[in-house]
Design a protein around this motif. Sequence first.
Motif, mmCIF file in Angstrom:
data_model
loop_
_atom_site.group_PDB
_atom_site.id
_atom_site.type_symbol
_atom_site.label_atom_id
_atom_site.label_comp_id
_atom_site.label_asym_id
_atom_site.label_seq_id
_atom_site.Cartn_x
_atom_site.Cartn_y
_atom_site.Cartn_z
ATOM 1 N N HIS A 1 8.220 -2.958 4.102
ATOM 2 C CA HIS A 1 8.430 -4.076 3.286
ATOM 3 C C HIS A 1 10.020 -4.045 2.910
ATOM 4 O O HIS A 1 10.327 -5.068 1.795
ATOM 5 N N ARG A 2 10.761 -3.296 3.408
ATOM 6 C CA ARG A 2 12.397 -3.092 3.002
ATOM 7 C C ARG A 2 12.508 -3.249 1.451
ATOM 8 O O ARG A 2 13.266 -3.810 0.844
ATOM 9 N N LEU A 3 11.665 -1.926 0.799
ATOM 10 C CA LEU A 3 11.904 -1.989 -0.614
ATOM 11 C C LEU A 3 12.722 -1.101 -1.154
ATOM 12 O O LEU A 3 13.036 0.222 -0.484
ATOM 13 N N ASP A 4 13.271 -1.188 -2.310
ATOM 14 C CA ASP A 4 14.035 -0.383 -3.130
ATOM 15 C C ASP A 4 13.123 0.746 -3.765
ATOM 16 O O ASP A 4 13.660 1.823 -4.011
ATOM 17 N N ALA A 5 11.903 0.278 -4.266
ATOM 18 C CA ALA A 5 11.076 1.033 -5.123
ATOM 19 C C ALA A 5 9.866 0.456 -4.980
ATOM 20 O O ALA A 5 9.536 -0.673 -4.713
ATOM 21 N N ILE A 6 8.958 1.219 -5.846
ATOM 22 C CA ILE A 6 7.558 0.834 -5.794
ATOM 23 C C ILE A 6 7.040 1.000 -7.325
ATOM 24 O O ILE A 6 7.360 1.699 -8.039
ATOM 25 N N ILE A 7 6.448 0.148 -7.919
ATOM 26 C CA ILE A 7 5.983 0.034 -8.970
ATOM 27 C C ILE A 7 4.563 0.150 -9.431
ATOM 28 O O ILE A 7 3.762 -0.475 -8.562
ATOM 29 N N GLN B 1 0.983 -1.227 0.150
ATOM 30 C CA GLN B 1 -0.057 0.086 -0.114
ATOM 31 C C GLN B 1 0.925 1.099 0.044
ATOM 32 O O GLN B 1 1.600 1.518 1.088
ATOM 33 N N ALA B 2 1.068 1.926 -1.151
ATOM 34 C CA ALA B 2 1.974 3.062 -1.294
ATOM 35 C C ALA B 2 1.274 4.311 -0.655
ATOM 36 O O ALA B 2 1.851 5.176 -0.252
ATOM 37 N N SER B 3 -0.082 4.415 -0.895
ATOM 38 C CA SER B 3 -0.798 5.646 -0.467
ATOM 39 C C SER B 3 -2.213 5.260 -0.822
ATOM 40 O O SER B 3 -2.758 4.626 -1.454
ATOM 41 N N GLU B 4 -2.976 6.243 0.098
ATOM 42 C CA GLU B 4 -4.421 6.404 0.085
ATOM 43 C C GLU B 4 -5.118 7.654 -0.535
ATOM 44 O O GLU B 4 -6.243 7.567 -0.561
ATOM 45 N N LEU B 5 -3.981 8.317 -1.165
ATOM 46 C CA LEU B 5 -4.190 9.589 -1.897
ATOM 47 C C LEU B 5 -4.957 9.436 -3.180
ATOM 48 O O LEU B 5 -4.412 8.668 -4.009
ATOM 49 N N PRO B 6 -6.081 9.885 -3.573
ATOM 50 C CA PRO B 6 -6.661 9.505 -4.863
ATOM 51 C C PRO B 6 -6.080 10.800 -5.814
ATOM 52 O O PRO B 6 -5.529 11.930 -5.385
ATOM 53 N N PHE B 7 -5.936 10.590 -7.142
ATOM 54 C CA PHE B 7 -5.558 11.474 -8.002
ATOM 55 C C PHE B 7 -6.542 12.586 -7.961
ATOM 56 O O PHE B 7 -7.627 12.649 -8.004
ATOM 57 N N PHE B 8 -6.073 13.601 -7.923
ATOM 58 C CA PHE B 8 -6.523 15.129 -7.816
ATOM 59 C C PHE B 8 -7.667 15.015 -6.706
ATOM 60 O O PHE B 8 -8.916 15.375 -7.090
ATOM 61 N N GLY C 1 2.734 7.002 3.717
ATOM 62 C CA GLY C 1 2.352 6.597 2.411
ATOM 63 C C GLY C 1 3.521 5.996 1.929
ATOM 64 O O GLY C 1 3.944 4.502 2.415
ATOM 65 N N ILE C 2 4.649 6.591 1.222
ATOM 66 C CA ILE C 2 5.781 5.906 0.402
ATOM 67 C C ILE C 2 6.630 5.510 1.484
ATOM 68 O O ILE C 2 7.190 4.262 1.435
ATOM 69 N N ASP C 3 6.980 6.229 2.371
ATOM 70 C CA ASP C 3 8.018 6.117 3.549
ATOM 71 C C ASP C 3 7.710 4.914 4.006
ATOM 72 O O ASP C 3 8.476 3.833 4.380
ATOM 73 N N LYS C 4 6.475 4.794 4.719
ATOM 74 C CA LYS C 4 6.059 3.843 5.497
ATOM 75 C C LYS C 4 5.920 2.333 4.640
ATOM 76 O O LYS C 4 6.434 1.221 5.147
ATOM 77 N N ALA C 5 5.660 2.434 3.431
ATOM 78 C CA ALA C 5 5.595 1.180 2.328
ATOM 79 C C ALA C 5 7.089 0.642 2.246
ATOM 80 O O ALA C 5 7.166 -0.500 2.256
ATOM 81 N N LEU C 6 7.950 1.308 2.054
ATOM 82 C CA LEU C 6 9.340 1.210 1.861
ATOM 83 C C LEU C 6 10.137 0.624 3.025
ATOM 84 O O LEU C 6 10.544 -0.320 2.972
ATOM 85 N N GLU C 7 9.780 1.206 4.121
ATOM 86 C CA GLU C 7 10.246 0.619 5.387
ATOM 87 C C GLU C 7 9.479 -0.706 5.744
ATOM 88 O O GLU C 7 10.168 -1.583 6.122
#
Length: 499
Positions: A407-413, A309-316, A399-405
């Motif tokens: 799941h120990r991710l290098d990036a999100i796709i 889950q990278a974010s719950e922010l909707p587009f615009f 969002g992004i920081d939480k997901a990266l930490e």
Amino acid sequence: MPLPELSISDWQDAMAREKWTSADLVEGFLAQIAALDSAGPCLRSVIEINPDAMQIAEALDQERQAGAVRGPLHGIPVIIKDSIDTADRMLTTAGSLALVGNHASQDATCVRRLREAGAVILAKSNMSEWGYMRSTRPCSGWSSRGGQTRNPHVLDRSPLGSSSGSAAATAANLCVASVGAEVDGSIVRPASANGIVGMKPTVGLISRYGIIGVAEPQDTAGPMARCVEDIATMMNALVGADPKDPTTSRCNARPMVNYRKMLRPDALAGARLGVARECFSGHEGTKGVIETAIRALRDLGADIVDPVQASELPFFGPMELELFQYGVRANINRYLSTHPGAQVRDFDELIEFNNRHAADVMPYFGQEFFELAREKGHWDDERCLHIQSELRRLARDDGIDKALEKHRLDAIIAPTEGSPAFAIDTVVGDHILPFGCSTPPAVAGYPHISVPAGFVNDLPVGLSFFGAADEDAKLIGYAFAFEQAVQARRAPRFLATKS
């Protein structure tokens, strides 16, 4: 004879061997603009040609003959978005008739850096007027000054996003590369829709000085090109500190990065990538392309974590749009206060100009968003500051920081866009699905690159890589490895329609 589609390094090699000159390139691209943009499929991606381009190219050729080559961009024709100042005989209008006559007295810093690197500023690109922020139902790629930009793959389909002209011109080989600008999706979404590579860098790597923006925390310029290698070359020229844009002070606090050093076919080996499933729409074509891309990433050695889950922010979403209402007024007023050649002096005069010239400026849609923005307070009002803080929390910490930490991710796709390009509709406006992944990295101010992944009924689909602040080089490496293995991009065929 049309110019071939070559990379920046291939053109440099050809010029070094005296097979081509910069003047040849300018002449060839101008011929292609005349044949494809002004006539033929009539892309309308170019809003104005630099009348001094040939003279600049000839001077750069003379430098080369004298043994002075400024770098990888020496003599390379580049197109600049019409919201970016160029101190030459071209205008800067953000696509608006209200700014006709606006000649900048100074180059935007990103333009100055390109000129210093030896690039030829060939033209200005058409765009969604005022960065897509004039109406509540705008049409991507339409401006009162430039008309409707068309998608070179299928001409009745949207070129998407406000950097639509930069994307369409690059895809159609009307330049070697281009520069766009983004507040949310305006680089990466048109890159995806037009089948090219688009890089939205970490905010603060590329100066915003001399660019008409929307909302300062998210605004940035970025390169657009047909291959990842050219993105890396452009980033090397564009990135750097600028005292006129305090956010770029981050460049002084980090070692200089050579983005080209990240161009390794094995860059994905061992990379841990999370799949942001919330960014997928129900469009089966786009989903199929991205699922195939995920299998390719696995084959290239990536460790796929699915889902995250990278974010719950909707587009615009409502809060982001409210930020844009505060921001667009503040940005336009700031810009107009330093550009006395414009026909209007402030935001209120701009609205009145549009009302007086409604037949030409607003034949399809109005300026409802401007009217809402006029009722907002100042950029430093408590409400605006609260919105900025909340958006950053949702995009970064939760969002992004939480997901990266986690799941120990290098990036999100994720898929860059929720669906292939929809049909152009000036009456109703854009039919954008509320999916795709531009919003989390845009709101966070984090890097995001979109690279061609495949096609659905002759319409391109892009794959996005995004991650933590200042991880631009890492993302470029991942995108390059994927691109080299998949080779998904193909030249447009200028099809009339696709049912």
